[in-house]
Design a protein around this motif. Structure first.
Motif, PDB file in Angstrom:
ATOM      1  N   GLU A  68      -3.709   4.856  -0.617  1.00 57.38           N
ATOM      2  CA  GLU A  68      -4.526   5.537   0.385  1.00 57.38           C
ATOM      3  C   GLU A  68      -4.175   7.021   0.403  1.00 57.38           C
ATOM      4  OE1 GLU A  68      -3.784   3.648   4.126  1.00 57.38           O
ATOM      5  OE2 GLU A  68      -4.770   1.769   3.556  1.00 57.38           O
TER       6      GLU A  68
ATOM      7  N   TYR B 259       3.198  -1.078  -5.832  1.00 56.82           N
ATOM      8  CA  TYR B 259       2.057  -1.000  -4.925  1.00 56.82           C
ATOM      9  C   TYR B 259       0.784  -1.462  -5.627  1.00 56.82           C
ATOM     10  CZ  TYR B 259       5.198   1.964  -2.181  1.00 56.82           C
ATOM     11  OH  TYR B 259       6.262   2.451  -1.469  1.00 56.82           O
ATOM     12  N   SER B 260      -0.105  -2.077  -4.875  1.00 56.66           N
ATOM     13  CA  SER B 260      -1.377  -2.535  -5.427  1.00 56.66           C
ATOM     14  C   SER B 260      -2.570  -1.741  -4.907  1.00 56.66           C
ATOM     15  CB  SER B 260      -1.595  -4.022  -5.100  1.00 56.66           C
ATOM     16  OG  SER B 260      -1.582  -4.231  -3.692  1.00 56.66           O
ATOM     17  N   THR B 261      -2.357  -0.993  -3.834  1.00 55.45           N
ATOM     18  CA  THR B 261      -3.424  -0.193  -3.225  1.00 55.45           C
ATOM     19  C   THR B 261      -2.856   1.174  -2.852  1.00 55.45           C
ATOM     20  OG1 THR B 261      -4.438  -2.179  -2.283  1.00 55.45           O
ATOM     21  CG2 THR B 261      -5.138  -0.062  -1.364  1.00 55.45           C
TER      22      THR B 261
ATOM     23  N   SER C  75      -9.276   5.003   0.222  1.00 53.67           N
ATOM     24  CA  SER C  75      -8.399   4.034  -0.440  1.00 53.67           C
ATOM     25  C   SER C  75      -8.944   3.687  -1.815  1.00 53.67           C
ATOM     26  CB  SER C  75      -8.265   2.757   0.402  1.00 53.67           C
ATOM     27  OG  SER C  75      -9.495   2.058   0.453  1.00 53.67           O
ATOM     28  N   ASN C  76      -8.052   3.176  -2.646  1.00 52.18           N
ATOM     29  CA  ASN C  76      -8.402   2.791  -4.009  1.00 52.18           C
ATOM     30  C   ASN C  76      -7.474   1.669  -4.460  1.00 52.18           C
ATOM     31  OD1 ASN C  76      -8.124   4.225  -7.303  1.00 52.18           O
ATOM     32  ND2 ASN C  76      -9.745   2.938  -6.535  1.00 52.18           N
ATOM     33  N   SER C  77      -8.022   0.669  -5.121  1.00 54.90           N
ATOM     34  CA  SER C  77      -7.214  -0.432  -5.632  1.00 54.90           C
ATOM     35  C   SER C  77      -6.581  -0.034  -6.951  1.00 54.90           C
ATOM     36  CB  SER C  77      -8.076  -1.686  -5.816  1.00 54.90           C
ATOM     37  OG  SER C  77      -7.350  -2.690  -6.499  1.00 54.90           O
TER      38      SER C  77
ATOM     39  N   THR D 144       0.835  -1.203   0.000  1.00 54.08           N
ATOM     40  CA  THR D 144       0.000   0.000   0.000  1.00 54.08           C
ATOM     41  C   THR D 144       0.870   1.253   0.000  1.00 54.08           C
ATOM     42  OG1 THR D 144      -1.788  -1.109   1.194  1.00 54.08           O
ATOM     43  CG2 THR D 144      -1.786   1.301   1.223  1.00 54.08           C
TER      44      THR D 144
ATOM     45  N   LYS E  59      -0.701   7.559  -9.887  1.00 51.35           N
ATOM     46  CA  LYS E  59      -1.143   6.157  -9.821  1.00 51.35           C
ATOM     47  C   LYS E  59      -0.210   5.279 -10.647  1.00 51.35           C
ATOM     48  CE  LYS E  59      -6.139   6.319  -8.895  1.00 51.35           C
ATOM     49  NZ  LYS E  59      -7.472   6.012  -9.464  1.00 51.35           N
TER      50      LYS E  59
END
Length: 247
Positions: free
Chosen positions: A177, A173-175, A218-220, A139, A165
């Protein structure tokens, strides 16, 4: 149509510009919070209730008329509310200061764990955003997301968000915040539109009836559709997104 704005990693000779922009935006953000709180208290029953209580007590304890008692009660209520607001203000104003991560931006957002992007027009930084690791595995965190007033609501925020992003994805990173405050409704709408969802509320401080909450979103990155990096290096005014002070 204004000239294109380049989005790229920060250069060492731009640190002073970043610090100055941070000061300006932080000041604007603090002013917006104060305005929000003042609008809030005007609509809240508390000041009117305390004024009425003061007026009744003064009238009962003195030989003053209702008009005199009310006038004194209003003055006392204003004094009480001013003190209450200043105490509240002192508890959160420190948030809106230039942080050590901005003063030492080249080290705080250095690879391979972070990145700091700036939006540059005519050698002037008009926007910026940083990304760095968190204590959570996989994250990353978006922070210091600032755009000067003249370049908001033109789509630059969307391009900066897409660019950072992509950087987070390239860093593994995969997530992602981020943190913003509860009264920044336009920023919250902007983030929600781009897939961010609230997962925690931090009750930072309160002095009744004033409150200052921080929202964690948060966002994936895995599920999100992120533009190719080449699409975000140049920015034009053709986008029509809603951006505000972004934190």
């Amino acid at each position: 149509m204004p000239a294109s704005i380049q989005i790229r990693p920060i250069c060492p000779n731009e640190v002073d510009q970043v610090i100055q922009l941070s000061r300006e935006v932080q000041r604007d953000m603090a002013e917006e919070v104060v305005k929000h709180q003042l609008k809030f208290i005007i609509r809240h029953p508390w000041p009117y209730t305390i004024t009425a209580v003061f007026a009744i007590l003064i009238h009962m304890m003195t030989e003053w008329s209702i008009v005199q008692s009310t006038a004194v009660a209003i003055a006392l209520a204003l004094l009480e509310e001013t003190v209450r607001f200043l105490v509240f203000f002192s508890k959160w104003v420190g948030i809106f200061q230039v942080g050590e991560d901005i003063i030492h931006v080249m080290e705080a957002f250095s690879a391979p764990k972070g990145q700091f992007l700036v939006a540059v027009k005519d050698c002037r930084i008009v926007g910026m955003v940083g990304a760095k690791e968190t204590t959570k595995l996989g994250t990353g965190e978006i922070t210091r997301f600032y755009i000067i007033k003249q370049y908001r609501q033109l789509g630059l925020g969307t391009r900066l968000l897409s660019a950072i992003k992509n950087e987070l994805l390239s860093l593994g990173y995969s997530t992602v915040e981020l943190l913003t405050h509860h009264s920044n409704s336009q920023a919250l709408n902007f983030y929600h539109k781009h897939g961010f969802r609230l997962f925690n509320v931090i009750h930072y401080t309160s002095v009744y009836p004033y409150i200052y909450d921080q929202y964690e979103l948060s966002n994936s990155l895995v599920d999100a559709v992120v533009q190719d990096r080449s699409d975000v290096l140049e920015y034009s005014s053709s986008d029509d997104e809603m951006e505000q002070l972004l934190s």
